[in-house]
Scaffold this motif. Structure first.
Motif: not given
Length: 624
Positions: A112-141
């Protein structure tokens, strides 16, 4: 639940945990890793054993850890059943891995001891794409902001430049409605037309046009023409006179293509118009002069091809303009082709040839004596683009000159008659005496024959020289030695010199070049100048004849007497027909001699002072 069922569930969980494509880890409440699947080990670069010795706090990015702990606390206190967040983990090699973390709370069924179940998905490529998109948007702005700022600045500069141009332009700049009503006009209207700006604004400029120009404009509609147009008209000045303007207009259209305004730039061209009118009038006068001139006129380009001829050219040379246009000029005899080419080169270098006497070829092959003038033709930049030539028929003049020469020859022959008679009488007297001695039976006849033969030869030589002057001769140029010509002439005049107590001395430089000349004409020149020198020394004296070279291309022939000289006021009149200082002279001798020398491309000069003698200097070219 039975043991078998539990084992089956545990086996299924273990298989799912182990082969799950996403990272899965069981974490204790204190943050230590209880179990990790291969996917999370691959994601973070640690082995399962290494992860078991670490807490999630140690591998979490410090900036995300606080938020993660806060959500974990809410999960433990029952405020939420699970949570999800984007979180950065520190890879074993030190770089950051962006992950999507989903955490839920579980409990061991036995302990009856509690513990955490963690599920971890790699979103580094997505974040990189988002960052690049954000940088481009900033640059365009940023670029858009920068562009807008630049455009605003540029528009301000354009407006400022327009104001400067409009205020200071020498031309009139105006903006009008599609109906032609002036909305704006530059201050130049004040200096060019005398009106103030407010006198024009609100009115139509066409109301100030000259009636004739307005009438000519009647069939033409400005708006039916292309968006850019140009026209010339006269506009009434405030003082009443009209000013010529060249105006360029531009139609400004809206998005639908309708004309919104008309921009016009007008320039005062009154002086230019006057110059154009004068130029047109001058051109008409020039064309009339060329067309109706009695002398033959032609124009050739730099390649010596005919550009234009006049009616007198057609008449003189029998060539019609359409026959030789754009063809080589066909009036030069073949033997004078090189001379003509040299004359053209001289003109193309910027010089002019004036009054050059020569012969030219007609279409039927006959030759005509002409006086030619050649001049360079320049374009607006000053470059020579062709040659203008004129020819004047001098056939009658040449015939008259030949009559003068023949007349002068006969005159000279008559004046020489007394001296020649005396010269011939002496050998004839000797011959008669020897014949009488031979009749008397003197034995030394051979010696007498030789003397008589020598005297007869002298008589023949004198008579042959006399015939040269007495009868017309065909003009024939050949290379001659000036010393031989002088020797023959002095022999002819020796008796006259002796009668006048004059000694003729000739001084010649060695190795004198030959000259191209007509021997008979040059003899006549020498006779004229020697006779003049003898007659000028009434009390006797010495006549010195000098021959020398000059500049390797000229021969100088001087006749120097010790006579009475020529006063300065008479020197200026030498060469005029029938002007003479002699009692029985005709005044034609010097004129004919000068003409002969000029026909040989030479010059004659006279230097004299009253009572100090006279020097006649003849310069003849040696390289003809």
């Amino acid at each position: 639940m039975s043991i078998d069922q539990r084992l089956i569930n545990e086996s299924l969980f273990i298989q799912a945990f182990k082969y799950a494509p996403i990272g899965m880890v069981l974490v204790s409440l204190n943050g230590r890793c209880l179990k990790a699947n291969p996917a999370i080990c691959t994601l973070l670069g640690y082995s399962e054993l290494e992860l078991s010795s670490l807490t999630f706090q140690e591998i979490s990015h410090p900036e995300d850890l606080i938020h993660d702990l806060q959500l974990m606390t809410e999960l433990l206190t029952g405020k939420r059943d699970s949570y999800q967040m984007e979180k950065r983990y520190m890879h074993k090699d030190g770089h950051i891995v962006w992950c999507l973390l989903a955490v839920s709370l579980a409990q061991d069924e036995e302990s009856h001891y509690p513990f955490f179940v963690s599920q971890i998905i790699n979103i580094s490529d997505q974040k990189q794409a988002e960052n690049e998109l954000r940088e481009k948007e900033c640059l365009l702005f940023e670029k858009e902001v920068h562009y807008r700022v630049n455009m605003m600045n540029h528009l301000e500069q354009i407006n400022e430049q327009y104001r400067m141009i409009s205020d200071h332009a020498l031309d009139i700049i105006s903006i009008a409605s599609p109906e032609g009503v002036t909305r704006h006009i530059s201050p130049a209207v004040r200096s060019l037309l005398g009106y103030e700006m407010d006198e024009i604004v609100g009115n139509k400029m066409m109301d100030l046009w000259h009636p004739d120009d307005l009438l000519a404009w009647g069939k033409r509609c400005l708006l039916d023409n292309p968006d850019i147009d140009m026209f010339i008209c006269r506009i009434r000045h405030k003082e009443g006179h009209y000013v010529w303007f060249e105006t360029t207009v531009k139609m400004i259209r809206n998005e639908e293509g309708d004309v919104e305004k008309i921009v016009a730039v007008g320039r005062d061209i009154t002086k230019r118009k006057q110059a154009e009118d004068e130029l047109c009038a001058t051109k008409e006068r020039l064309e009339s002069f060329i067309k109706n001139n009695g002398d033959a006129i032609w124009v050739i380009d730099r390649d010596e091809k005919v550009v234009e001829t006049n009616a007198a050219f057609d008449k003189l040379f029998q060539w019609k303009s359409e026959e030789i246009i754009h063809q080589l000029l066909p009036i030069t005899p073949p033997n004078l082709a090189q001379q003509t080419r040299e004359l053209h080169d001289q003109v193309l270098s910027g010089q002019s040839v004036i009054g050059f006497e020569t012969v030219r070829l007609r279409k039927d092959g006959s030759l005509v004596d002409v006086s030619t003038t050649l001049s360079p033709i320049h374009d607006t930049t000053g470059h020579i683009i062709g040659i203008a030539g004129t020819c004047h028929d001098i056939t009658e003049k040449k015939q008259a000159e030949q009559l003068l020469i023949n007349s002068e020859k006969l005159s000279i022959a008559g004046q020489l008659a007394a001296g020649i008679a005396h010269e011939i009488r002496n050998p004839i007297t000797a011959i008669k005496g020897f014949i009488q001695l031979m009749k008397s039976g003197v034995s030394e006849k051979k010696l007498y024959y030789e003397i008589m033969s020598s005297e007869i030869e002298r008589i023949e030589m004198i008579l042959s020289e006399l015939l040269i002057l007495a009868k017309p001769q065909l003009i024939h140029s050949d290379r001659k030695d000036i010393r031989n010509i002088l020797s023959q002439v002095t022999t002819l005049l020796e008796s006259q010199a002796i009668l006048n107590n004059v000694e003729i001395i000739t001084e010649c430089e060695p190795d004198l070049p030959t000259i191209l000349c007509d021997q008979n004409q040059l003899k006549q020149v020498c006779i004229n100048f020697i006779k003049n020198g003898i007659e000028a020394m009434s009390l006797g004296g010495t006549l010195l004849i000098q021959v020398k070279t000059q500049n390797e291309s000229n021969l100088i022939l001087r006749f120097i007497d010790q006579g009475c000289g020529i006063p300065e006021h008479i020197l200026t009149k030498l060469g005029q027909p029938f002007y003479t200082t002699k009692e029985k002279g005709t005044g034609l001798g010097f004129m004919v001699s000068k003409k002969i020398i000029e026909s040989h491309n030479g010059t004659v000069s006279v230097f004299s002072k009253d009572t100090e003698g006279t020097t006649v200097e003849v310069c003849l070219p040696t390289n003809n």
